[in-house]
Structure formats: C-alpha cells, structure tokens
Design an enzyme around this catalytic site. Structure first.
Site, PDB file in Angstrom:
ATOM      1  N   ALA A 172      10.715 -50.808 -36.126  1.00 47.49           N
ATOM      2  CA  ALA A 172      10.004 -49.534 -36.284  1.00 47.49           C
ATOM      3  C   ALA A 172       9.872 -48.841 -34.927  1.00 47.49           C
ATOM      4  O   ALA A 172       9.868 -49.503 -33.881  1.00 47.49           O
ATOM      5  CB  ALA A 172       8.624 -49.794 -36.864  1.00 47.49           C
TER       6      ALA A 172
ATOM      7  N   GLY B 229      11.238 -54.468 -37.808  1.00 48.18           N
ATOM      8  CA  GLY B 229      11.735 -53.715 -38.962  1.00 48.18           C
ATOM      9  C   GLY B 229      13.248 -53.796 -39.100  1.00 48.18           C
ATOM     10  O   GLY B 229      13.781 -53.699 -40.213  1.00 48.18           O
TER      11      GLY B 229
ATOM     12  N   GLU C 163       6.651 -58.584 -33.592  1.00 47.03           N
ATOM     13  CA  GLU C 163       5.501 -57.691 -33.824  1.00 47.03           C
ATOM     14  C   GLU C 163       4.216 -58.204 -33.175  1.00 47.03           C
ATOM     15  O   GLU C 163       3.415 -57.407 -32.677  1.00 47.03           O
ATOM     16  CB  GLU C 163       5.268 -57.494 -35.330  1.00 47.03           C
ATOM     17  CG  GLU C 163       6.215 -56.504 -35.997  1.00 47.03           C
ATOM     18  CD  GLU C 163       7.518 -57.134 -36.466  1.00 47.03           C
ATOM     19  OE1 GLU C 163       7.852 -58.243 -35.990  1.00 47.03           O
ATOM     20  OE2 GLU C 163       8.196 -56.532 -37.301  1.00 47.03           O
TER      21      GLU C 163
ATOM     22  N   GLU D 105      13.836 -56.736 -40.962  1.00 48.74           N
ATOM     23  CA  GLU D 105      13.360 -56.510 -42.339  1.00 48.74           C
ATOM     24  C   GLU D 105      14.400 -55.745 -43.157  1.00 48.74           C
ATOM     25  O   GLU D 105      14.662 -56.069 -44.319  1.00 48.74           O
ATOM     26  CB  GLU D 105      12.002 -55.779 -42.313  1.00 48.74           C
ATOM     27  CG  GLU D 105      10.902 -56.740 -41.892  1.00 48.74           C
ATOM     28  CD  GLU D 105       9.568 -56.065 -41.600  1.00 48.74           C
ATOM     29  OE1 GLU D 105       9.566 -55.058 -40.867  1.00 48.74           O
ATOM     30  OE2 GLU D 105       8.539 -56.550 -42.086  1.00 48.74           O
TER      31      GLU D 105
HETATM   32  N1  3HC Z   1      10.343 -48.352 -30.656  1.00 43.59           N
HETATM   33  C1  3HC Z   1      10.405 -47.341 -29.757  1.00 43.59           C
HETATM   34  N2  3HC Z   1      11.039 -47.453 -28.563  1.00 43.59           N
HETATM   35  C2  3HC Z   1      11.625 -48.630 -28.297  1.00 43.59           C
HETATM   36  C3  3HC Z   1      11.593 -49.714 -29.193  1.00 43.59           C
HETATM   37  C4  3HC Z   1      10.916 -49.531 -30.434  1.00 43.59           C
HETATM   38  N3  3HC Z   1      10.877 -50.494 -31.357  1.00 43.59           N
HETATM   39  N4  3HC Z   1      12.249 -50.744 -28.630  1.00 43.59           N
HETATM   40  C5  3HC Z   1      12.666 -50.318 -27.431  1.00 43.59           C
HETATM   41  N5  3HC Z   1      12.301 -49.045 -27.225  1.00 43.59           N
HETATM   42  C6  3HC Z   1      12.628 -48.178 -26.077  1.00 43.59           C
HETATM   43  C7  3HC Z   1      12.011 -48.697 -24.785  1.00 43.59           C
HETATM   44  O1  3HC Z   1      10.707 -48.198 -24.602  1.00 43.59           O
HETATM   45  C8  3HC Z   1      12.986 -48.150 -23.755  1.00 43.59           C
HETATM   46  O2  3HC Z   1      12.664 -46.802 -23.566  1.00 43.59           O
HETATM   47  P1  3HC Z   1      12.817 -46.144 -22.099  1.00 43.59           P
HETATM   48  O3  3HC Z   1      14.258 -46.270 -21.745  1.00 43.59           O
HETATM   49  O4  3HC Z   1      12.347 -44.759 -22.304  1.00 43.59           O
HETATM   50  O5  3HC Z   1      11.949 -46.955 -21.191  1.00 43.59           O
HETATM   51  C9  3HC Z   1      14.339 -48.208 -24.467  1.00 43.59           C
HETATM   52  O6  3HC Z   1      14.035 -48.267 -25.863  1.00 43.59           O
HETATM   53  C10 3HC Z   1      15.183 -49.418 -24.109  1.00 43.59           C
HETATM   54  O7  3HC Z   1      14.357 -50.588 -24.255  1.00 43.59           O
HETATM   55  P2  3HC Z   1      14.346 -51.755 -23.167  1.00 43.59           P
HETATM   56  O8  3HC Z   1      14.245 -51.177 -21.799  1.00 43.59           O
HETATM   57  O9  3HC Z   1      13.313 -52.714 -23.580  1.00 43.59           O
HETATM   58  O10 3HC Z   1      15.821 -52.330 -23.342  1.00 43.59           O
HETATM   59  P3  3HC Z   1      16.303 -53.831 -23.310  1.00 43.59           P
HETATM   60  O11 3HC Z   1      17.754 -53.778 -23.540  1.00 43.59           O
HETATM   61  O12 3HC Z   1      15.795 -54.508 -22.076  1.00 43.59           O
HETATM   62  O13 3HC Z   1      15.575 -54.576 -24.538  1.00 43.59           O
HETATM   63  C11 3HC Z   1      14.880 -54.852 -26.835  1.00 43.59           C
HETATM   64  C12 3HC Z   1      15.916 -54.211 -25.848  1.00 43.59           C
HETATM   65  C13 3HC Z   1      15.006 -56.372 -26.781  1.00 43.59           C
HETATM   66  C14 3HC Z   1      15.204 -54.351 -28.190  1.00 43.59           C
HETATM   67  C15 3HC Z   1      13.448 -54.462 -26.386  1.00 43.59           C
HETATM   68  O14 3HC Z   1      13.420 -53.055 -26.210  1.00 43.59           O
HETATM   69  C16 3HC Z   1      12.371 -54.800 -27.364  1.00 43.59           C
HETATM   70  O15 3HC Z   1      11.925 -55.925 -27.376  1.00 43.59           O
HETATM   71  N6  3HC Z   1      11.930 -53.833 -28.168  1.00 43.59           N
HETATM   72  C17 3HC Z   1      10.789 -53.966 -29.056  1.00 43.59           C
HETATM   73  C18 3HC Z   1      11.105 -54.783 -30.253  1.00 43.59           C
HETATM   74  C19 3HC Z   1       9.908 -54.812 -31.167  1.00 43.59           C
HETATM   75  O16 3HC Z   1       8.786 -55.060 -30.775  1.00 43.59           O
HETATM   76  N7  3HC Z   1      10.168 -54.545 -32.457  1.00 43.59           N
HETATM   77  C20 3HC Z   1       9.143 -54.479 -33.434  1.00 43.59           C
HETATM   78  C21 3HC Z   1       8.727 -53.077 -33.630  1.00 43.59           C
HETATM   79  S1  3HC Z   1       7.379 -52.926 -34.729  1.00 43.59           S
HETATM   80  C22 3HC Z   1       8.071 -53.122 -36.270  1.00 43.59           C
HETATM   81  O17 3HC Z   1       9.238 -53.203 -36.393  1.00 43.59           O
HETATM   82  C23 3HC Z   1       7.109 -53.102 -37.389  1.00 43.59           C
HETATM   83  C24 3HC Z   1       7.773 -53.465 -38.669  1.00 43.59           C
HETATM   84  O18 3HC Z   1       7.543 -54.784 -38.968  1.00 43.59           O
HETATM   85  C25 3HC Z   1       7.198 -52.669 -39.762  1.00 43.59           C
END
Ligand code: 3HC
Length: 720
Positions: free
Chosen positions: A60, A101, A124, A104
């Site tokens: 998400a 997500g 998450e 998911e």
């Molecule tokens: N939403 C919005 N922005 C995101 C994002 C997300 N889920 N994941 C990454 N980004 C953004 C980062 O903020 C960054 O933005 P910036 O360049 O402006 O700083 C850009 O994408 C690149 O991210 P990273 O610098 O972290 O890139 P990496 O290659 O080092 O890592 C990654 C990639 C492993 C995917 C890491 O970004 C990460 O762990 N992301 C979050 C994953 C996460 O927590 N997912 C769960 C989301 S909540 C969800 O899905 C709820 C669902 O269950 C309903």
C-alpha cells in the site's frame, strides 16, 4: 495505474507506480479495471500480474495513511476479489519485492512464481499496522499458522528459496519475469482452480494455548509495540471464524492501527530514514549531484571491540578487508571475537555456516601497515588519543594510494586536526560506529571543513552497502549523537543526587521504551571510559578535577560515576557498577544497596538535600535536556534536518520507533509546551548550561508548525 496488454491468449497486467509500485488509489483502480477487462475478454485464457521495473510491489502507498482516515475505495481486496472469482488462472510473476499489500495481491492470485533474487514479506508491523488486505487470513491457509505468525509478527523479508520451501512460491524461474509469467500461465490453462483459491482452503485447528504463548513471546520480543499483538488477534480470527467474518475482523483491527499514534510515529520513522539519506553539505553539494568512489577493498586498523566489529560488517557484506593490528596477540583476540560473533549469527539463523565461512575467507589479518597499500578505503578504530590517531593518519597517507579514503571511528576528536596530519584532507572523514558495531545500525559520518562531496558520497554509500543507517553530521565536540547524550547522562546524575535512585531512573526510561536505562547502559560501556575522557578533557583545559569538584567554569558537575570507579566499580566488566552483576561479565543487573549508600554518603558530604522525584519529572528532565541539545545542533547546522536527529536516536541509542525519535516526540508535545518547560527548568537550574533554551526552538515554538515544515523554515529564514 496498471497497464493492460495481451500476448496471444495471455492478459498481462503491469502495476505501474515507480519506483516501488506502491498500491495507490490509481494503481488499485487500474488493477481492478484491468482484471475486469481480462476476465470479460473472450480471447483471454489466463492472466499474469507483474510490476513495472525492478519490483513487483512494495505494498500500500504509505503516504495515503493519514492517521484515522479510511482508505479510498477500491481497497486492495476490492481490486483483487475478481481474481478469486475468475475461472481463468491468474499468476503473480514476482521480481524484486512483493511486500505488504504487494504480497496480498499475489495471495489473491491462483499461482505465484518468482525470480531467484525476489523477496516477499509482510513488513507492516514495522510501520505500526498489520496486513489489512487479507494477508493475515490467506497466508495461514497457504503456509500454516505457525509460519504465518513468524512472518507477520516479525515483518521479516523471506528470500525466494525459503518462500518456495514455505509454499508461497510455486516455482522459481529465471530473471526474465514477464516471459516466464506468460509461459507459466499458459501451462496452467485448463487445470482445476478450486484448490488454488486460498479463501476456500481449510485452515488447521490451533489450540488457544498457541496464541497465549505467542502473545507472551511477542510482548517480550517487541516490547511496547502494539501492532504485532494486533497481528496475532487477526491470525487467531482466521482460525476461529469463517473467512468473511475474519476478513471483517482483520479490517477493523487494521483501521484501528492505521489511526494509532504508534503507526504515525513508525511511519514518520520510515520516511525519516529515507530523508536522512538525502544529505547536503554547506557548499551546496548533495546526494543528488555527488558520486561515490568505488570501494572494492577496505582496511581496518585496530582489532579491538570496535575494529573487529567494523571489519565484520565489511566482510559479511562481501568487501575483502585487511585487518591491521600492531600486536599479533591482539590480532588473534580480535579474530576470535569475530568468529564468535559469526557463530552467534549462524545460531540465530541470520546467516548460514557457509556464508560465515565465506566471510572469513575475505579477511586478511595482518600486523603490517604496508598491507593497506592497495585498499580503497581505510577505517581507523584505535583508542581515543589524538596524537596516536594523527600518527596513524600520517603513516596511512604515505602508504595508501592517493585516491584512498581515510576514515576515523573517533567518537569525539576533531576530524580537521586528524586530517591535518595528511596531504589529502579532502579524503579524510569520520565514520563513527556504535558499540557493538556489528549489531548497532547507526553510522554517524562526520565531515570536516575540507572533506569533499565525493568522500561523503562514498561513506554514505558504504553505510548502506554494509546494512547500516548512515547519517551525515558536521564537526563539533562529540558530534551529534554523543553530544546529545551528554545532557541526558548529566541530568540522570543530577536526578540521583537530588533523590531519585538510579534504579527508578532506569525504570522510567525502560517503561518509556528505551531498551535499557541510562545507568545500565553506562555499566555496559564501562564507567572507566567516561572517567578517563573527563580527566583528559579537564587536563586539556587546565582544570584540576577531583571527587570534591562541584563546579567547573560556573557549571554544576556531578562526579558520582567517578566515585564508583575509584571504588573499583567499573560496570559489567568488573562485576559491579551502578548495579551488582554477581561476577565480571555476567549480564543480570541487580540493584545494589551498597550503591545507594555511596549516593547517600556523597549527598551528605556536599549537603545535598534529597527529595522525592516523580516519574514524570524524571522523564521530562532527561528527555527535554536532550531535545534542547538537539535543537541547538540543528541551529548550528551540525545536522541539516530534524529527521537526522531522530534517526540517530532510533538507530544509535534504541529510542523506540513507536515514539518516532526525540524531535518527533517534541513535535507531538507541541513546541510551545516543550519551550515553556525548558524555560522553567532553566530558571530552576541556572547552573546547568544544557537548560539554556535553544534560540531555534524559541523561534519554531512561535510558529506552531509541524515537523515536516521545520527544515524549509530553517532554510528559508536565516534569522532562525
Ligand atoms: N509507500 C509509499 N512509498 C514507498 C513505499 C510504500 N509502500 N515503499 C517505498 N516507498 C518510497 C520510499 O519512501 C522512497 O521514496 P524517496 O525516493 O522519495 O525517498 C522510494 O519509494 C524508494 O524506497 P527505498 O529508498 O526504501 O528503496 P529501497 O530499494 O532501498 O527499498 C523497499 C525498497 C524494500 C521496497 C523499501 O522501500 C520498503 O521496505 N518499503 C516499504 C515496504 C512496506 O512497508 N510495505 C507495506 C506497506 S503497508 C501495506 O501494504 C498495508 C497492506 O497490508 C494493506
């Protein structure tokens, strides 16, 4: 959005939201429409979903989670429900990451294939929420309850091979993920899909005791965090309720967490880490316009605790490293420490025995400085002595190639003075690691007045490569991290002098969420270290520091820790410090009446009247003292943004992520309240310089603007 194309009878849906294909409203709508088109199209026999670029999807869009707001429809489940109902096979073709997500979406597909380098997971919990689009309901149906609990409550990423073993992936394919997806989808056309739909799968019966045990484990392991406990509730619902009812339960729990303060703080911390990686020098050079030099090989000087830990970080990241000590005996001791740490990592399943062995093979231990002749970067990690460090840097300057970057792990000494010993001041930089260096994630990189942007870019990139969280700071006494620690430690000592016991102080801090109270940390580091530093600093300033000293340059000092040192209580290493450990090296900290007597005696000697101090006052005094210092550091330009300070405290000192970091905490308290309280303490404690209110704090407190605006305000108004 999501792109829709066709290859023969295969519909190919591409999630398209660079860089990580976060499932924003547009992507969810696009996915829903694309699935509908594919299902309605008579010519389409099967469907492949993949992500544009390197990743399937990082889940998400976290930016959409405003505290308390409901997600705009269609939600991920609405978009994916069509896959459940489709009579055409839907295949998730995963490259890069399928997280949250993203995973998911893949669990709504009938099949999942992945490249050898792909990763899946439910991270998450790390942003204070739970998988809220069926993850807690569908994963247990696929891989069982126990493995799901492990994955979902830890948030860990699972590599392709393990995902295959667990049953999350049906096949590991080559990196050409679209071709492979199309081929695979064609191969499953016509097969019975009934058993591939996860919501139809039976879930194993699990006794409530399993969940009771897990609650205890999770409470202990993720102390203070609420999201992992909510994950358990959602998974338990999957076992106890029919699918539709438990999906509803998951959504409710999810909505509750999305609106929580912990989620807000953890999501702030997520973005703070990324903001902090974007550095800037006073010259204007920054992470966008400077390029790092390649680091193919490295050297470390000093095989003590810090040096050995740093060398371990380098070799476990695949960087061949020369570890130099002056004495063979110390070198061997360092190597033994490293081998022990690697055995620990293998036992904790953080790496395989094979990987540990491979890491040691790229370590070259040496007692000869000349062996550093060809390395790209050297990190010096000898003890804190300016003359010694200067001697080493002068020597390195002669031995190393002209382009080699020279780093010092000093925690307090002047980078410029060290650099002056060389003819390459632009290539000298601080890389301050935190003990234990192999474990702690903070790498405080310190630039001097001549350090080049290229050098900064190189150590920032190195930090990420060795799995640290690098933060850039400017030069000042003790740099940003330890400088903020100073008022925090000082205030703890004052509190003890005034009537709180060290054990009360520690309890308050641990209840707040710090992994260890200040006094336990001091015991772990060794009280003698501070003792020596204080004496050396006093000597430099021509001050005669004795146990009778109460004021230095008009400022109150408390040398209680030095009283303990002079009684042989050095901390864990001597078996006694602020606590009693039974014997040297033991970790269980037992409050010691002898220490209370020492404090009593100290107060009697100086006529200090003790009083009852409330938990609230303890917390406020310790935190506001360090927060005030944080604003000063910001004011002086030692760091360029508040996020740097929060990242430092989260990764260097274990500030709980669910509290966001000290600057975020101040933001939540409202700056006008913070400022008012600091002014009150300043009035009450005029002899403690750390209570002089920061001018920047004073100005910011007038604006009432949130933390996200502070940096632009500081930059746009030089008077701030
Ligand atoms: N939403 C919005 N922005 C995101 C994002 C997300 N889920 N994941 C990454 N980004 C953004 C980062 O903020 C960054 O933005 P910036 O360049 O402006 O700083 C850009 O994408 C690149 O991210 P990273 O610098 O972290 O890139 P990496 O290659 O080092 O890592 C990654 C990639 C492993 C995917 C890491 O970004 C990460 O762990 N992301 C979050 C994953 C996460 O927590 N997912 C769960 C989301 S909540 C969800 O899905 C709820 C669902 O269950 C309903």
């Amino acid at each position: 959005m999501a792109n829709y194309t066709k290859r023969d009878e295969v519909a190919v849906i591409e999630l398209n939201n660079p860089p990580v294909n976060a499932l924003s409203f547009e992507v969810r709508s696009g996915l829903q429409n694309a699935l509908k088109s594919a299902i309605d199209d008579q010519d389409v026999k099967c469907i492949v979903i993949h992500g544009k670029g390197k990743n399937f999807s990082a889940g998400a869009d976290i930016k959409e989670f405003g505290a308390g707001t409901k997600q705009q429809k269609p939600w991920i489940t609405d978009a994916c429900r069509l896959a459940d109902e489709s009579s055409k096979p839907v295949v998730a073709a995963i490259a890069g990451t399928a997280l949250g997500g993203g995973l998911e979406v893949a669990l709504f597909c009938h099949y999942r294939i992945g490249t050898p380098s792909c990763r899946v997971g439910f991270p998450e919990v790390q942003i204070g929420i739970l998988p809220g689009a069926g993850g807690t309901q569908r994963l247990p149906r696929l891989i069982g309850v126990n493995s799901s609990i492990d994955m979902i409550t830890s948030g860990r990423h699972v590599m392709a091979e393990e995902a295959m073993k667990l049953g999350i992936l049906d096949k590991i394919v080559t990196e050409d993920i679209i071709e492979e997806g199309v081929k695979f989808a064609k191969s499953v056309v016509g097969l019975d899909l009934a058993h591939r739909i996860l919501k139809n799968r039976k879930i194993e019966a699990v006794s409530p005791k399993v969940f009771d045990d897990e609650i205890s484990r999770v409470k202990k392991k993720y102390k203070g965090y609420i999201a992992p406990l909510f994950c358990l509730k959602a998974i338990q619902a999957s076992v106890q309720l029919p699918y539709d009812a438990s999906m509803e339960q998951e959504l409710q729990l999810f909505q509750h967490l999305v609106g929580s303060n912990q989620a807000k703080a953890q999501q702030y911390a997520f973005f703070a880490e990324r903001t902090s990686a974007r550095w800037q020098l006073p010259t204007g050079a920054n992470s966008q316009n400077a390029s790092p030099l390649p680091v193919k090989t490295a050297g470390v000087i000093g095989a003590g605790t810090m040096g050995a830990g740093i060398a371990l970080c380098l070799i476990t990241s695949g960087i061949p490293t020369v570890l130099v000590e002056q004495d063979q005996k110390f070198l061997e001791k360092g190597i033994k420490t490293m081998e022990g740490d690697l055995r620990g990592s293998v036992a904790l399943k953080k790496m395989t025995a094979e990987q540990a062995k491979k890491a040691m093979l790229i370590l070259k231990p040496s007692v000869n400085f000349e062996d550093l002749h060809d390395v790209d970067l050297v990190i010096e990690a000898v003890y804190e002595n300016l003359a010694l460090k200067k001697e080493i840097f002068a020597k390195l300057d002669k031995i190393c190639q002209p382009q080699t970057i020279l780093c010092t792990n000093t925690s307090s000494l002047d980078i410029d003075m060290i650099a002056e010993a060389t003819k390459r001041m632009d290539k000298v930089v601080g890389t301050h690691f935190f003990a234990p260096a192999y474990i702690m994630k903070l790498q405080e990189n310190v630039y001097g007045k001549n350090t080049s942007a290229e050098t900064v870019a190189t150590v920032m990139a190195l930090g990420r490569r060795i799995r640290k969280v690098p933060v850039l700071v400017g030069t000042c006494e003790s740099f940003a991290a330890n400088r903020m620690l100073h008022p925090y430690v000082t205030e703890a000592l004052y509190l003890v002098e005034e009537g709180a016991s060290p054990y009360e102080v520690d309890q308050v801090l641990e209840d707040f969420g710090m992994p260890m109270g200040m006094f336990r940390v001091s015991d772990l580091s060794g009280l003698d270290i501070g003792y020596k530093v204080r004496r050396e600093a006093a000597k430099r300033q021509g001050i005669d520091l004795t146990l009778g000293t109460r004021f230095v340059n008009g400022e109150r000092v408390c040398l209680l820790a030095d009283v303990l040192v002079e009684k042989g209580r050095l901390g864990i290493k001597s078996g006694k410090g602020w606590y009693n450990y039974g014997s040297p090296g033991k970790k269980e900290a037992i409050p010691d009446p002898e220490v209370l007597d020492i404090i009593e005696e100290h107060c009697r000697k100086f006529g200090i009247k003790k009083q009852k101090i409330s938990s609230q006052e303890i917390l406020e005094r310790m935190q506001l003292a360090l927060i005030n210092e944080g604003f000063r550091i910001l004011e002086e330009g030692i760091v360029s943004k508040p996020e740097d300070i929060d990242v430092i405290w989260i990764y260097g000192f274990g500030w709980p992520k669910y509290m966001g970091g000290p600057m975020f905490y101040a933001n939540e308290m409202k700056l006008k309240n913070v400022y008012r309280k600091i002014c009150d303490f300043h009035q009450k404690y005029p002899f403690s310089i750390h209570w002089t209110p920061s001018k920047l704090l004073a100005r910011l407190s007038e604006t009432d603007l949130p933390i996200s605006n502070w940096t632009s305000l500081i930059n746009s108004n030089s008077k701030l």
